[in-house]
Design a protein around this motif. Structure first.
Motif, PDB file in Angstrom:
ATOM      1  N   UNK A 206     -21.843  27.637  97.517  1.00 16.30           N
ATOM      2  CA  UNK A 206     -22.712  28.041  96.406  1.00 16.30           C
ATOM      3  C   UNK A 206     -22.111  27.589  95.076  1.00 16.30           C
ATOM      4  N   UNK A 207     -20.818  27.784  94.900  1.00 18.19           N
ATOM      5  CA  UNK A 207     -20.154  27.354  93.664  1.00 18.19           C
ATOM      6  C   UNK A 207     -20.258  25.841  93.490  1.00 18.19           C
ATOM      7  N   UNK A 208     -20.030  25.115  94.585  1.00 19.69           N
ATOM      8  CA  UNK A 208     -20.116  23.652  94.513  1.00 19.69           C
ATOM      9  C   UNK A 208     -21.534  23.213  94.136  1.00 19.69           C
ATOM     10  N   UNK A 209     -22.521  23.825  94.772  1.00 21.17           N
ATOM     11  CA  UNK A 209     -23.909  23.465  94.486  1.00 21.17           C
ATOM     12  C   UNK A 209     -24.291  23.800  93.042  1.00 21.17           C
ATOM     13  N   UNK A 210     -23.872  24.989  92.577  1.00 20.75           N
ATOM     14  CA  UNK A 210     -24.196  25.393  91.206  1.00 20.75           C
ATOM     15  C   UNK A 210     -23.555  24.458  90.184  1.00 20.75           C
ATOM     16  N   UNK A 211     -22.314  24.086  90.413  1.00 21.09           N
ATOM     17  CA  UNK A 211     -21.633  23.163  89.494  1.00 21.09           C
ATOM     18  C   UNK A 211     -22.298  21.793  89.491  1.00 21.09           C
ATOM     19  N   UNK A 212     -22.719  21.327  90.672  1.00 27.07           N
ATOM     20  CA  UNK A 212     -23.377  20.025  90.744  1.00 27.07           C
ATOM     21  C   UNK A 212     -24.725  20.047  90.016  1.00 27.07           C
ATOM     22  N   UNK A 213     -25.510  21.108  90.241  1.00 27.26           N
ATOM     23  CA  UNK A 213     -26.779  21.224  89.525  1.00 27.26           C
ATOM     24  C   UNK A 213     -26.539  21.222  88.023  1.00 27.26           C
ATOM     25  N   UNK A 336     -26.260  31.464  87.816  1.00 31.90           N
ATOM     26  CA  UNK A 336     -24.959  30.806  87.827  1.00 31.90           C
ATOM     27  C   UNK A 336     -25.042  29.406  87.235  1.00 31.90           C
ATOM     28  N   UNK A 337     -25.992  28.594  87.710  1.00 33.14           N
ATOM     29  CA  UNK A 337     -26.001  27.220  87.221  1.00 33.14           C
ATOM     30  C   UNK A 337     -26.571  27.103  85.809  1.00 33.14           C
ATOM     31  N   UNK A 338     -27.478  28.000  85.403  1.00 26.76           N
ATOM     32  CA  UNK A 338     -27.978  27.912  84.021  1.00 26.76           C
ATOM     33  C   UNK A 338     -26.952  28.410  83.011  1.00 26.76           C
ATOM     34  N   UNK A 339     -26.126  29.372  83.401  1.00 29.10           N
ATOM     35  CA  UNK A 339     -25.013  29.756  82.519  1.00 29.10           C
ATOM     36  C   UNK A 339     -24.061  28.573  82.331  1.00 29.10           C
ATOM     37  N   UNK A 340     -23.782  27.877  83.420  1.00 28.60           N
ATOM     38  CA  UNK A 340     -22.926  26.698  83.335  1.00 28.60           C
ATOM     39  C   UNK A 340     -23.570  25.614  82.472  1.00 28.60           C
TER      40      UNK A 340
END
Length: 374
Positions: A206-213, A336-340
Motif C-alpha cells: 500500500x505504501x509503495x502504491x501510494x508513493x507511486x501514485x 495517503x496519496x493525496x497528502x503526499x
C-alpha cells in the motif's frame, strides 16, 4: 447496455476532479494580478486543493460505505457548486483559498466514489481494462482543461473559469441524479476506520502504491502549477500555455494506448510501471535541459506518457486485498496519496524548478517500481 451507460457516466465523474484542476491552472497568473500576490502564493492554491482533496477522499469514501454511493455523489457535487459560488464572490485572496479548499473537498467525491462503484461492478482483468479505458478518456482532460481555461481567462478573467466549474458541477449533479445507480452491496460488513487504517499502514505494498501514485501525479501537476509562470517569463501569452494542453493530451493518450496494447500482449503491471518511470526520467531530463526555451513543452511528452501508463496499473491492483471494505480502504488509500501529493506540490511551488521536480519524481518512482514483482 446499463454497464456501458455506467462506464460513460463514471468517465465523466472521474474526469471532473482533473478537469477542475487543469481548468484552474491557466487562471493562476490572472489570480496573482487580481489579488496582488506573487507566483509562489498563487501556485499555493493548487497545494491547498490537493491537501483538502485528501481529506475529502476520506469523508466521501467512508460515507459511500455508510449511506451509499449515489447519495454521497449527489451531496458532493452540490457542495462543489456552493464552493464555486463562494469563490466567484471572493474579494480577498484568503477567502479564495477557503473556497478552493471547500471545492477540493467536494471534488474528491468524483474520485473515490467513482472508483468504488467501478470496483463494485467489475473485478480482475475486466477492472484493469476499465481503468485502462479511463486512462484513455482522462488523456483528453489536459487539452480540454488547459485550452478551455486559457480561453475563458482571456475572455472573462479567472471568474470565467469559476463560472464554468459551477455549471459543470451542476450538470454532473443533474446527470447523476437521473442516471447514477446505487451499487453498494446489500450485506456490506461493518468495518472500523482505525482497524483498516492500521492494517493498511503495515502493508508495504500500500505504501509503495501510494508513493507511486503521488510521484506520477506530482510530476504531471507541477507542470500545471509552474508552467504558467515559465510561459510568462518567456514572454508568451496565457493562451499559448493553453495550447500546450493539446501536446500533453497527445502524450497522455499515447501512454494509455501503449498501456492497453502492452497489457494485451501479456506485460505485467509492475513491468509497465518501470517502463513509465524510465519515460518520466527521460522527459524530466529534457525539461531540465530546455527550460529556457518553449521547446521544454515537447520534453513533457514522455512525462505525461508515463502518467497515462502508470496510473491505471497502480490503481487497478492497489486494493486487491481489501475487497470486503472497498469504500473505506479506497478513502484511506486516497488520503495517503493525496497528502503526499499536497506536500510534493508545496515543495514544487517553493522551488519553482520544474525540471528538478520532474527528475526527482521519476528517479524515486523508478526506485520504488524496481522493488515490485513482475
Amino acid at each position: 447496455m446499463k454497464s456501458k451507460r455506467l462506464v460513460v457516466l463514471a468517465i465523466a465523474l472521474l474526469m471532473f476532479p482533473q478537469l477542475a484542476q487543469t481548468l484552474y491552472s491557466p487562471a493562476l497568473a490572472d489570480i496573482g494580478r487580481a489579488f496582488a500576490v506573487g507566483p509562489q502564493q498563487a501556485a499555493q492554491t493548487l497545494s491547498v486543493y490537493f491537501l483538502s482533496f485528501a481529506f475529502g477522499v476520506v469523508v466521501w469514501g467512508r460515507l459511500c460505505d455508510r449511506i451509499g454511493r449515489r447519495p454521497s455523489m449527489l451531496i458532493g457535487l452540490s457542495l462543489y457548486a456552493v464552493a464555486s459560488i463562494l469563490a466567484l464572490t471572493s474579494r480577498t485572496f484568503d477567502t479564495l483559498l477557503v473556497a478552493q479548499a471547500l471545492a477540493a473537498f467536494a471534488a474528491a467525491v468524483g474520485s473515490v466514489v467513482t472508483q468504488t462503484l467501478l470496483r463494485d461492478r467489475f473485478n480482475g482483468a475486466q477492472l484493469a481494462q476499465i481503468f485502462s479505458l479511463m486512462g484513455v478518456a482522462l488523456a483528453a482532460s489536459p487539452a480540454i482543461g488547459l485550452f478551455g481555461g486559457a480561453s475563458l481567462v482571456h475572455a472573462f478573467g479567472y471568474r470565467g473559469v469559476l463560472g464554468c466549474l459551477l455549471l459543470l458541477s451542476l450538470g454532473l449533479c443533474l446527470w447523476s441524479w437521473r442516471a447514477l445507480p446505487e451499487t453498494r452491496p446489500h450485506h456490506l460488513a461493518a468495518v472500523g476506520v482505525f482497524e483498516t487504517l492500521w492494517r493498511m499502514l503495515q502493508d508495504l505494498d500500500i505504501w509503495r502504491s501510494a508513493l507511486l501514485v503521488a510521484l506520477f501525479n506530482i510530476a504531471l501537476f507541477s507542470y500545471y502549477s509552474l508552467a504558467p509562470f515559465i510561459f510568462e517569463d518567456l514572454g508568451l501569452s496565457g493562451q499559448s500555455f493553453g495550447y500546450s494542453g493539446v501536446i500533453l493530451a497527445l502524450g497522455s493518450g499515447l501512454g494509455a494506448w501503449f498501456n492497453k496494447r502492452l497489457l494485451r500482449r501479456g506485460f505485467g503491471s509492475a513491468r509497465l510501471i518501470r517502463i513509465a518511470a524510465l519515460s518520466g526520467l527521460l522527459g524530466g531530463a529534457g525539461v531540465w535541459l530546455m527550460q529556457g526555451s518553449v521547446l521544454f513543452v515537447l520534453a513533457m511528452l514522455p512525462v505525461v506518457l508515463a502518467f497515462g501508463m502508470a496510473i491505471p496499473n497502480i490503481l487497478g491492483s492497489a486494493l486487491s486485498n481489501y475487497g470486503d471494505r472497498l469504500g473505506t480502504a479506497g478513502a484511506l488509500f486516497g488520503l495517503l496519496y493525496y497528502l503526499l501529493i499536497g506536500v510534493g506540490m508545496m515543495l514544487a511551488a517553493w522551488s519553482q524548478a520544474l525540471g528538478l521536480t520532474l527528475l526527482s519524481c521519476a528517479a524515486l518512482g523508478l526506485l520504488l517500481a524496481r522493488g515490485q514483482g513482475k
